[in-house]
Design a protein around this motif. Structure first.
Motif, PDB file in Angstrom:
ATOM      1  N   ARG A   1       7.081 -35.084   4.296  1.00 16.09           N
ATOM      2  CA  ARG A   1       8.032 -35.327   3.205  1.00 16.09           C
ATOM      3  C   ARG A   1       7.986 -34.169   2.228  1.00 16.09           C
ATOM      4  O   ARG A   1       7.112 -34.089   1.373  1.00 16.09           O
ATOM      5  CB  ARG A   1       7.695 -36.645   2.500  1.00 16.09           C
ATOM      6  CG  ARG A   1       7.833 -37.868   3.384  1.00 16.09           C
ATOM      7  CD  ARG A   1       7.382 -39.124   2.666  1.00 16.09           C
ATOM      8  NE  ARG A   1       8.136 -39.352   1.440  1.00 16.09           N
ATOM      9  CZ  ARG A   1       7.885 -40.337   0.586  1.00 16.09           C
ATOM     10  NH1 ARG A   1       6.869 -41.164   0.815  1.00 16.09           N
ATOM     11  NH2 ARG A   1       8.621 -40.483  -0.505  1.00 16.09           N
ATOM     12  N   GLY A   2       8.912 -33.257   2.374  1.00 17.21           N
ATOM     13  CA  GLY A   2       8.941 -32.074   1.517  1.00 17.21           C
ATOM     14  C   GLY A   2       9.840 -32.251   0.312  1.00 17.21           C
ATOM     15  O   GLY A   2      10.322 -33.356   0.019  1.00 17.21           O
ATOM     16  N   GLU A   3      10.076 -31.160  -0.389  1.00 15.32           N
ATOM     17  CA  GLU A   3      10.910 -31.178  -1.595  1.00 15.32           C
ATOM     18  C   GLU A   3      12.128 -30.276  -1.469  1.00 15.32           C
ATOM     19  O   GLU A   3      12.868 -30.081  -2.427  1.00 15.32           O
ATOM     20  CB  GLU A   3      10.073 -30.730  -2.797  1.00 15.32           C
ATOM     21  CG  GLU A   3       8.857 -31.585  -3.072  1.00 15.32           C
ATOM     22  CD  GLU A   3       8.013 -31.009  -4.193  1.00 15.32           C
ATOM     23  OE1 GLU A   3       8.590 -30.631  -5.238  1.00 15.32           O
ATOM     24  OE2 GLU A   3       6.784 -30.915  -4.029  1.00 15.32           O
ATOM     25  N   GLY A   4      12.324 -29.700  -0.296  1.00 13.40           N
ATOM     26  CA  GLY A   4      13.473 -28.829  -0.106  1.00 13.40           C
ATOM     27  C   GLY A   4      13.303 -27.458  -0.723  1.00 13.40           C
ATOM     28  O   GLY A   4      14.288 -26.746  -0.935  1.00 13.40           O
ATOM     29  N   ILE A   5      12.063 -27.073  -1.026  1.00 13.72           N
ATOM     30  CA  ILE A   5      11.810 -25.764  -1.623  1.00 13.72           C
ATOM     31  C   ILE A   5      10.854 -24.980  -0.730  1.00 13.72           C
ATOM     32  O   ILE A   5      10.186 -25.531   0.154  1.00 13.72           O
ATOM     33  CB  ILE A   5      11.231 -25.886  -3.044  1.00 13.72           C
ATOM     34  CG1 ILE A   5       9.929 -26.701  -3.027  1.00 13.72           C
ATOM     35  CG2 ILE A   5      12.253 -26.503  -3.991  1.00 13.72           C
ATOM     36  CD1 ILE A   5       9.254 -26.786  -4.397  1.00 13.72           C
ATOM     37  N   GLN A   6      10.784 -23.697  -0.983  1.00 12.16           N
ATOM     38  CA  GLN A   6       9.976 -22.803  -0.154  1.00 12.16           C
ATOM     39  C   GLN A   6       8.507 -23.222  -0.116  1.00 12.16           C
ATOM     40  O   GLN A   6       7.874 -23.223   0.940  1.00 12.16           O
ATOM     41  CB  GLN A   6      10.118 -21.384  -0.698  1.00 12.16           C
ATOM     42  CG  GLN A   6       9.555 -20.286   0.173  1.00 12.16           C
ATOM     43  CD  GLN A   6       9.930 -18.923  -0.380  1.00 12.16           C
ATOM     44  OE1 GLN A   6      10.911 -18.768  -1.090  1.00 12.16           O
ATOM     45  NE2 GLN A   6       9.138 -17.930  -0.049  1.00 12.16           N
ATOM     46  N   ARG A   7       7.968 -23.604  -1.261  1.00 13.57           N
ATOM     47  CA  ARG A   7       6.555 -23.955  -1.325  1.00 13.57           C
ATOM     48  C   ARG A   7       6.226 -25.144  -0.432  1.00 13.57           C
ATOM     49  O   ARG A   7       5.183 -25.176   0.230  1.00 13.57           O
ATOM     50  CB  ARG A   7       6.151 -24.264  -2.768  1.00 13.57           C
ATOM     51  CG  ARG A   7       4.638 -24.513  -2.924  1.00 13.57           C
ATOM     52  CD  ARG A   7       4.241 -24.914  -4.326  1.00 13.57           C
ATOM     53  NE  ARG A   7       4.740 -26.231  -4.702  1.00 13.57           N
ATOM     54  CZ  ARG A   7       5.690 -26.442  -5.597  1.00 13.57           C
ATOM     55  NH1 ARG A   7       6.251 -25.426  -6.221  1.00 13.57           N
ATOM     56  NH2 ARG A   7       6.085 -27.671  -5.883  1.00 13.57           N
ATOM     57  N   SER A   8       7.101 -26.152  -0.417  1.00 15.00           N
ATOM     58  CA  SER A   8       6.793 -27.331   0.388  1.00 15.00           C
ATOM     59  C   SER A   8       6.850 -27.002   1.878  1.00 15.00           C
ATOM     60  O   SER A   8       6.092 -27.574   2.669  1.00 15.00           O
ATOM     61  CB  SER A   8       7.731 -28.490   0.049  1.00 15.00           C
ATOM     62  OG  SER A   8       9.061 -28.199   0.384  1.00 15.00           O
ATOM     63  N   GLY A   9       7.718 -26.075   2.272  1.00 19.44           N
ATOM     64  CA  GLY A   9       7.726 -25.632   3.671  1.00 19.44           C
ATOM     65  C   GLY A   9       6.440 -24.927   4.037  1.00 19.44           C
ATOM     66  O   GLY A   9       5.884 -25.127   5.128  1.00 19.44           O
ATOM     67  N   PHE A  10       5.949 -24.117   3.100  1.00 23.28           N
ATOM     68  CA  PHE A  10       4.690 -23.403   3.317  1.00 23.28           C
ATOM     69  C   PHE A  10       3.531 -24.394   3.458  1.00 23.28           C
ATOM     70  O   PHE A  10       2.725 -24.327   4.399  1.00 23.28           O
ATOM     71  CB  PHE A  10       4.454 -22.452   2.145  1.00 23.28           C
ATOM     72  CG  PHE A  10       3.220 -21.601   2.263  1.00 23.28           C
ATOM     73  CD1 PHE A  10       3.289 -20.349   2.843  1.00 23.28           C
ATOM     74  CD2 PHE A  10       1.988 -22.056   1.799  1.00 23.28           C
ATOM     75  CE1 PHE A  10       2.152 -19.553   2.952  1.00 23.28           C
ATOM     76  CE2 PHE A  10       0.849 -21.280   1.910  1.00 23.28           C
ATOM     77  CZ  PHE A  10       0.930 -20.018   2.481  1.00 23.28           C
ATOM     78  N   GLU A  11       3.448 -25.335   2.514  1.00 22.24           N
ATOM     79  CA  GLU A  11       2.352 -26.307   2.533  1.00 22.24           C
ATOM     80  C   GLU A  11       2.424 -27.216   3.760  1.00 22.24           C
ATOM     81  O   GLU A  11       1.397 -27.575   4.349  1.00 22.24           O
ATOM     82  CB  GLU A  11       2.398 -27.143   1.252  1.00 22.24           C
ATOM     83  CG  GLU A  11       2.074 -26.338  -0.001  1.00 22.24           C
ATOM     84  CD  GLU A  11       2.309 -27.121  -1.280  1.00 22.24           C
ATOM     85  OE1 GLU A  11       2.896 -28.234  -1.191  1.00 22.24           O
ATOM     86  OE2 GLU A  11       1.920 -26.638  -2.364  1.00 22.24           O
ATOM     87  N   ALA A  12       3.638 -27.578   4.164  1.00 25.61           N
ATOM     88  CA  ALA A  12       3.793 -28.451   5.326  1.00 25.61           C
ATOM     89  C   ALA A  12       3.263 -27.785   6.586  1.00 25.61           C
ATOM     90  O   ALA A  12       2.556 -28.416   7.387  1.00 25.61           O
ATOM     91  CB  ALA A  12       5.265 -28.823   5.501  1.00 25.61           C
ATOM     92  N   VAL A  13       3.584 -26.520   6.757  1.00 24.53           N
ATOM     93  CA  VAL A  13       3.132 -25.820   7.960  1.00 24.53           C
ATOM     94  C   VAL A  13       1.619 -25.659   7.959  1.00 24.53           C
ATOM     95  O   VAL A  13       0.965 -25.817   9.005  1.00 24.53           O
ATOM     96  CB  VAL A  13       3.853 -24.465   8.099  1.00 24.53           C
ATOM     97  CG1 VAL A  13       3.133 -23.563   9.100  1.00 24.53           C
ATOM     98  CG2 VAL A  13       5.291 -24.695   8.534  1.00 24.53           C
ATOM     99  N   ARG A  14       1.035 -25.366   6.818  1.00 24.86           N
ATOM    100  CA  ARG A  14      -0.439 -25.265   6.754  1.00 24.86           C
ATOM    101  C   ARG A  14      -1.077 -26.581   7.204  1.00 24.86           C
ATOM    102  O   ARG A  14      -2.078 -26.581   7.929  1.00 24.86           O
ATOM    103  CB  ARG A  14      -0.882 -24.931   5.329  1.00 24.86           C
ATOM    104  CG  ARG A  14      -0.345 -23.625   4.771  1.00 24.86           C
ATOM    105  CD  ARG A  14      -1.067 -22.416   5.290  1.00 24.86           C
ATOM    106  NE  ARG A  14      -2.486 -22.394   4.911  1.00 24.86           N
ATOM    107  CZ  ARG A  14      -3.249 -21.312   5.029  1.00 24.86           C
ATOM    108  NH1 ARG A  14      -2.737 -20.189   5.520  1.00 24.86           N
ATOM    109  NH2 ARG A  14      -4.520 -21.358   4.684  1.00 24.86           N
ATOM    110  N   HIS A  15      -0.453 -27.689   6.784  1.00 28.86           N
ATOM    111  CA  HIS A  15      -0.979 -28.997   7.182  1.00 28.86           C
ATOM    112  C   HIS A  15      -0.715 -29.266   8.670  1.00 28.86           C
ATOM    113  O   HIS A  15      -1.624 -29.677   9.407  1.00 28.86           O
ATOM    114  CB  HIS A  15      -0.334 -30.087   6.332  1.00 28.86           C
ATOM    115  CG  HIS A  15      -0.566 -31.472   6.852  1.00 28.86           C
ATOM    116  ND1 HIS A  15      -1.792 -32.111   6.749  1.00 28.86           N
ATOM    117  CD2 HIS A  15       0.263 -32.342   7.514  1.00 28.86           C
ATOM    118  CE1 HIS A  15      -1.712 -33.296   7.305  1.00 28.86           C
ATOM    119  NE2 HIS A  15      -0.484 -33.467   7.780  1.00 28.86           N
TER     120      HIS A  15
END
Length: 337
Positions: free
Chosen positions: A221-235
């Protein structure tokens, strides 16, 4: 100040009646005047620099040849130009002009904008949002022909034009399935948005049709921003069984995913395939390799909304516009295939 030429002056110069001038300049002379006569009228109007009195016409007919468009960020949002162009081109095709006003989310300005449009006796009002969401159309706009654009009207009182998010999400996931991936993650945008719900529904439907059971661990469940894409992939890449492909709910999330994969020493699409959603012009050049994504059809949506304003018999229902997949270079078969 010289007096402006009138329709009577054009008729006298062309040697025809005012009625003939009226039907020729309105474009409705087929079968009622010859092409030679029509050209003579047009030449006379051009030489005299004649312009129709639209104010007088609107007083006579009750409407002006203008379509209003009011939105919260029509002057600043990245996609707004295409929404406006689509509506404007369709309006012009039907011999109408578009009056667009950006309210910046100011309720008082919105009310004033709609009142201004009504005072000009517009054919109707396109009420638009800069991201797909559910809205309540102001009461004043409902006194004329109103159409929602890139938004769904909560009470279904007017036609709404929206992207076909479900089919878009389905097609994006199908691209990855067709490449041979079975371990496909999704990084979504805000869950409360119709866009997020639709794209996830399409993702789940594609997996189900392929006989793949949904793994909740692969849905972020992201926020539609670059940071959430980055954090999601790390996870996601830290899981015991990481995905070989990722469907990102928008291109900003996909950009963050690219960056995280690069930091982890992984390559797109050799190690992980990615598909985005939006096809944002402003981000396109930042993707290496270029991103396969689903395009939001803003120009087509604007076109459809303007057509619905002019079609007063169209029902108050949601009109879905297809979101095509733009194939580029971020998808490849998983390793070992």
């Amino acid at each position: 100040m010289a007096q402006r030429p009138t329709m009577h002056d054009v008729a006298a110069a062309a040697g025809v009646s005012q009625a003939v001038v009226s039907i020729v300049l309105s474009g409705s002379y087929a079968g009622r005047a010859s092409e030679t006569t029509a050209q003579r009228v047009r030449d006379a109007a051009s030489e005299l620099d004649y312009r129709p009195n639209l104010q007088a016409k609107s007083l006579k007919t009750g409407v002006a040849e203008i379509i209003g468009l009011v939105g919260d960020e029509v002057a600043t949002a990245p996609f707004s130009g295409m929404l406006i162009k689509g509506a404007q081109d369709r309006a012009w095709q039907d011999r109408h002009m578009l009056m667009a006003i950006d309210t910046g989310g100011d309720d008082a300005l919105e009310r004033a904008a709609i009142e201004t449009m009504l005072s000009h006796r517009v054919r109707g009002v396109i009420y638009t949002a800069m991201y797909h969401r559910e809205v309540e159309v102001p009461a004043a706009a409902l006194t004329t022909r109103a159409v929602c654009l890139n938004a769904r009207e909560l009470e279904n009182r007017v036609p709404s034009v929206t992207p076909d998010e479900v089919t878009g999400g389905y097609d994006a996931t199908k691209v990855l399935l067709d490449a041979g991936h079975t371990r496909i993650a999704m990084i979504n945008i805000h869950d409360v948005l119709p866009a997020a719900r639709g794209r996830r529904e399409g993702y789940e439907r594609a997996l189900s049709e392929a006989g793949i059971e949904l793994d909740p661990a692969l849905v972020f469940r992201g926020e539609g921003i670059q940071r959430s894409g980055f954090e999601a992939v790390r996870h996601l890449m830290s899981l015991d069984a990481p995905p070989t492909a990722i469907f990102c709910g928008n291109d900003r999330s996909a950009l963050g995913a690219y960056q995280a994969l690069g930091e982890l020493g992984l390559r797109v699409p050799d190690d992980v395939s990615i598909v985005g959603f939006d096809d944002q012009d402003l981000l396109r050049d930042f993707f290496h390799p270029p991103l396969t994504t689903v395009r939001l059809p803003f120009a087509e949506m604007g076109d459809r909304a303007a057509a619905l304003v002019l079609d007063s018999d169209a029902p108050a229902e949601v009109h879905l516009v297809h979101c095509p997949v733009i194939h580029r270079q971020s998808v490849a078969p998983p390793k070992g295939r």
